[in-house]
Scaffold this motif. Structure first.
Motif, PDB file in Angstrom:
ATOM      1  N   ILE A 535       0.839  -1.200   0.000  1.00 31.19           N
ATOM      2  CA  ILE A 535       0.000   0.000   0.000  1.00 31.19           C
ATOM      3  C   ILE A 535       0.873   1.248   0.000  1.00 31.19           C
ATOM      4  CG2 ILE A 535      -1.775   1.244   1.281  1.00 31.19           C
ATOM      5  CD1 ILE A 535      -2.696  -1.457   2.402  1.00 31.19           C
ATOM      6  N   GLU A 538       2.230   2.083  -3.464  1.00 30.23           N
ATOM      7  CA  GLU A 538       1.280   2.776  -4.340  1.00 30.23           C
ATOM      8  C   GLU A 538       1.113   4.228  -3.909  1.00 30.23           C
ATOM      9  OE1 GLU A 538      -1.616   4.119  -6.890  1.00 30.23           O
ATOM     10  OE2 GLU A 538      -0.197   2.450  -7.091  1.00 30.23           O
ATOM     11  N   ILE A 539       1.097   4.487  -2.611  1.00 27.70           N
ATOM     12  CA  ILE A 539       0.932   5.861  -2.128  1.00 27.70           C
ATOM     13  C   ILE A 539       2.129   6.713  -2.530  1.00 27.70           C
ATOM     14  CG2 ILE A 539       0.781   7.276  -0.043  1.00 27.70           C
ATOM     15  CD1 ILE A 539      -0.804   5.017   1.241  1.00 27.70           C
ATOM     16  N   TRP A 548      -5.173  -0.497  -9.828  1.00 32.69           N
ATOM     17  CA  TRP A 548      -5.468   0.014  -8.493  1.00 32.69           C
ATOM     18  C   TRP A 548      -6.640   1.001  -8.560  1.00 32.69           C
ATOM     19  CZ3 TRP A 548      -3.079  -1.020  -3.796  1.00 32.69           C
ATOM     20  CH2 TRP A 548      -3.403  -0.165  -2.734  1.00 32.69           C
ATOM     21  N   PRO A 549      -7.599   0.928  -7.636  1.00 35.42           N
ATOM     22  CA  PRO A 549      -7.664   0.050  -6.456  1.00 35.42           C
ATOM     23  C   PRO A 549      -8.579  -1.155  -6.631  1.00 35.42           C
ATOM     24  CG  PRO A 549      -9.192   1.850  -6.164  1.00 35.42           C
ATOM     25  CD  PRO A 549      -8.581   2.057  -7.535  1.00 35.42           C
ATOM     26  N   LYS A 564     -11.124  -3.382  -0.107  1.00 38.41           N
ATOM     27  CA  LYS A 564     -10.037  -2.936  -0.975  1.00 38.41           C
ATOM     28  C   LYS A 564      -8.834  -2.520  -0.137  1.00 38.41           C
ATOM     29  CE  LYS A 564     -13.075  -1.361  -4.700  1.00 38.41           C
ATOM     30  NZ  LYS A 564     -13.520  -0.212  -5.523  1.00 38.41           N
ATOM     31  N   LYS A 566      -6.925  -0.108  -0.492  1.00 40.29           N
ATOM     32  CA  LYS A 566      -6.860   1.326  -0.244  1.00 40.29           C
ATOM     33  C   LYS A 566      -7.656   1.716   0.998  1.00 40.29           C
ATOM     34  CE  LYS A 566     -10.767   2.988  -3.051  1.00 40.29           C
ATOM     35  NZ  LYS A 566     -11.453   3.645  -1.932  1.00 40.29           N
ATOM     36  N   ASP A 567      -8.624   0.861   1.387  1.00 32.08           N
ATOM     37  CA  ASP A 567      -9.446   1.136   2.567  1.00 32.08           C
ATOM     38  C   ASP A 567      -8.954   0.381   3.798  1.00 32.08           C
ATOM     39  OD1 ASP A 567     -11.137   2.718   0.984  1.00 32.08           O
ATOM     40  OD2 ASP A 567     -12.282   0.962   0.346  1.00 32.08           O
TER      41      ASP A 567
END
Length: 798
Positions: A535, A538-539, A548-549, A564, A566-567
């Motif tokens: 994660i 990706e950030i 993504w996502p 997901k 991202k969450d």
């Protein structure tokens, strides 16, 4: 448009055409209404006013009235094909000024009097019952028209005069019912692509073809049926048509010809203006035999054969394959034709592109071939190749080969030597069931490597580095972690989706930081601390993770399934050991240390030990089988106390007062006051032990040095085992090191090892618990015993 030739155009087809014609795709706000295959006999009246796409195909509608579409002011697409329409109201489309697509094919129209909307891009009125194409005179105002589908029993030049000025991209003419054709009629059309279908009237055949090859540079012929064999006149017509042709690209579909006619047509086309010849769904009639072919003086650059079948199976296949292997063209495609092998060209070949996909080719293709030196692209997908090492040997002399596709073959590799051409840059090995060993048989200079859908579990570290590799596709394998990207120093795109990666390791992610794009989606992600590194990657580099996502979803734990990445959130404290130690572990250790120090200071273990001992003693007392009456009958004393004379001060001043104060009736036998005078010391010892319910021994370093104490302990130990009683109490006044205990005191050693003893605490605050334990250990009630039942004179037992 006939049923067997061109499938009817539904909304999906329209979208494809719209894309071909560069029309904008329909927006999400458009209203699509589909009433196809509903057995309707008329146009529904309850349609939404905002309808933009309406499909009424494959119904039983017979006529279109003025009111049918008058209220659909936003209508863009209308499909009325495959109905029973015989007439159109003259004003049926007057209100549909935004209409761009209209399909009225495969109906029963005989005449059209209604005008069409000026914005039409696509108009198909083929496969109706028109006798002539006179209605074309009313199409001259359709300046936006790109596609036009027609068909009639008679075609005249005058019919096309009104549309000569239209810049048509595609004209389709269905000729199934053609009875009369006026020469040069097709020449009136202005189109880039002319498609003729279902010409069954061979009287008009060559007249139509003669004009067709001069109408457009892109000619498509389909569903012309079987040509009769043995008519030499065919050859004259064919030669005339070929010599007068201006066609650059010729496509023929669904045609069946005798072998000799097919070769003759191919030879005529070979010397014509045609540069690209495409044959689809072709049937070869009669026996295939060797026919001389002149390969010189041609404009041909591409030959495409798809789904070619033969009616005769017993023939010399070399006669068929040699015809194609010697062609001096750039591009050759023979797909889905059940080709078994292909001989190597006898002379230096001009082939730059060869596609033999979806055949039955084995490892014997192009054996020892030295003439394909100009070949750049070779596609052998979907065949029966087996040995990867033979594939490499087959291509070794193809010094210009850049792209090789051997996907969907049952390939394997068994550590044989591999010899690839140095020129190869792209290799497709998708869906070949290859294992990790494939990395030992790869060309060193490849830039693109496709290993999709194999049986690869990891990329071996022992492989030679692929220095030039930029794209690596390992999707749909059995990989559990990212490969070591340091093996591919120039890697830019990595695809490992649909594998078995629960989370990429921190080390593997760090080694792949230089990769520009990665697709790790659709893996069974385990959303624990380890996934946070992915994660974070990706950030820190937005857009690096392809998909993504949406493609990155937790599978485990169960409570996070479907969430997901991202969450997903997990506090830093749960995952960072450097935070966990000072925040949780250090306070825990500090608290335990404080508890330990306090316990040590207040001697808590001793108290616990004593309380436990007291509890066990009370339990044993309650379960004792000897009752009060038995004690009164047999014993005169509660306990006999044995000690060294050196410990007499403690016994007289501390022990006896405290014990006897616990209970006024408690009687202790002490040698100084209870031994009977006149008897020997040994006899007194035996009598006192026999008359006492329990024996208490005050143990100390002095005790083990006393001979009389030894005797007392011996007799008490003997009574312990002979009477099977539990009446022995040991009090450790001072610690006794094992080395101080003489060997003759082996009984004392055994007792101290096997039995629990009371320790005399030096701290006053512990004395209370000590006396409580002793009282519980003695815990008998001997009252009303006669005072004269005693030993009268003490004896020295030092």
């Amino acid at each position: 448009m006939p049923k067997s030739a061109v499938p009817f155009l539904t909304f999906t087809t329209f979208l494809m055409c719209a894309q071909c014609y560069k029309y904008p795709l329909l927006e999400n706000s458009d209203i699509v209404t589909n009433y196809s295959y509903k057995s309707l006999t008329s146009v529904p009246k309850n349609l939404s006013l905002r309808t933009t796409v309406l499909d009424l195909s494959h119904n039983n509608i017979q006529s279109l009235e003025a009111t049918d579409f008058g209220y659909l002011l936003e209508l863009k697409v209308l499909n009325m094909s495959h109905n029973l329409i015989t007439e159109l109201n003259a004003s049926v489309f007057d209100s549909n000024i935004h209409m761009e697509y209209l399909d009225l094919s495969n109906n029963m129209l005989e005449n059209i009097s209604s005008p069409f909307p000026d914005q039409l891009h696509h108009l198909d009125i083929s496969s109706n019952h028109f006798k002539t194409l006179s209605f074309c005179r009313g199409l001259g105002n359709l300046l936006q028209l790109k596609y036009l589908g027609l068909g009639a029993a008679q075609i005249l030049k005058s019919d096309f005069e009104a549309i000569t000025h239209l810049q048509l991209q595609h004209v389709f003419i269905e000729l199934n019912h053609l009875l009369d054709y006026q020469n040069a009629s097709l020449l009136m059309l202005n189109t880039n692509h002319l498609h003729l279908s279902l010409l069954s009237n061979q009287t008009c055949l060559f007249d139509v073809l003669f004009d067709a090859v001069n109408t457009s540079k892109f000619l498509e012929l389909s569903n012309f049926g079987k040509w009769e064999a043995g008519k030499e006149i065919y050859k004259k017509y064919i030669l005339d048509i070929a010599s007068n042709s201006r066609v650059n690209r010729l496509t023929m579909k669904k045609l069946s010809l005798p072998w000799n006619i097919l070769v003759f047509i191919l030879q005529a086309i070979w010397h014509s203006s045609v540069e690209s010849l495409h044959l689809y769904d072709f049937g070869i009639q009669q026996l295939i035999f060797k026919i001389p072919f002149n390969y010189s003086n041609t404009s041909m650059k591409e030959l495409f054969l798809h789904n070619i079948s033969t009616e005769v199976f017993l023939f010399d296949q070399m006669n068929l394959y040699r015809l194609f292997s010697e062609m001096n063209i750039e591009n050759l495609t023979i797909s889905s034709c059940n080709v078994l092998f292909m001989p190597c060209p006898l002379n230096q070949s001009t082939f730059q592109y060869i596609d033999f996909s979806n055949n039955a080719i084995t490892d014997d293709i192009f054996p020892n071939c030295l003439t394909l030196t100009k070949l750049k692209t070779l596609k052998l997908s979907g065949n029966k190749l087996q040995m990867l090492s033979k594939v490499s040997s087959m291509t070794e002399k193809m010094e210009s080969l850049e792209y090789l596709d051997v996907s969907r073959n049952p390939l394997y590799y068994n550590n044989e030597d591999c010899h690839w051409p140095q020129s190869i840059r792209e290799l497709n090995l998708a869906s070949c069931s290859l294992s990790n060993s494939v990395f030992q048989c790869l060309p060193n200079n490849i830039i693109t490597l496709n290993l999709l859908s194999n049986e690869i579990s990891h990329v071996p570290l022992q492989i030679t580095k692929l220095e030039n590799l930029e794209y690596l596709n390992l999707a749909d394998n059995r990989i559990s972690d990212l490969p070591d990207c340091t093996l591919f120093p120039h890697l830019m795109i990595l695809n490992v989706e649909y594998n078995q990666i629960p989370y990429p390791s921190t080390e593997s992610i760090e080694k792949c930081l230089s990769v520009k794009l990665m697709n790790i989606g659709h893996n069974p992600f385990h959303c624990f601390c380890e996934i946070r590194k992915l994660i974070s990657a990706e950030i820190s580099s937005p857009g690096k993770m392809i998909g993504w996502p949406d493609a990155y979803v937790c599978e485990r734990p169960d409570n996070l399934n479907g969430v997901k990445l991202k969450d997903f959130y997990m506090p830093e404290i749960y995952c960072n050991i450097f935070i966990l130690v000072p925040v949780i572990i250090v306070p825990t250790i500090l608290g335990l240390t404080i508890i330990f120090v306090l316990c040590k200071y207040f001697d808590v273990p001793w108290f616990i030990k004593m309380i436990g001992q007291w509890t066990r003693t009370k339990h044993r007392t309650r379960r004792s089988k000897r009752g009060y009456q038995e004690l009164e009958r047999e014993f005169a004393f509660h306990a006999f106390v044995s000690y060294s004379e050196h410990d007499a001060s403690w016994v007289k001043n501390i022990f006896l007062p405290n014990v006897e104060d616990m209970n006024d009736s408690l009687r202790i036998c002490q040698h100084e006051r209870n031994f009977e005078p006149g008897k020997s010391i040994v006899e007194n010892i035996i009598n006192c032990i026999e008359k006492s319910y329990k024996s208490i021994f005050i143990l100390s370093p002095h005790f083990v040095q006393s001979e009389w104490c030894h005797y007392e302990l011996y007799f008490a130990h003997h009574k312990l085992y002979s009477e099977n009683t539990d009446n022995l109490i040991l009090i450790l006044l001072e610690p006794i090191p094992q080395y101080l205990i003489p060997s003759r005191y082996y009984k004392l050693k055994a007792l101290m090892t096997q039995r629990t003893y009371l320790e005399w605490p030096k701290e006053k605050n512990k004395h209370g618990l000590f006396w409580a334990n002793l009282k519980a250990a003695i815990s008998v009630n001997i009252s009303d015993l006669e005072q004269d039942r005693s030993c009268s004179l003490p004896s020295e037992s030092s």
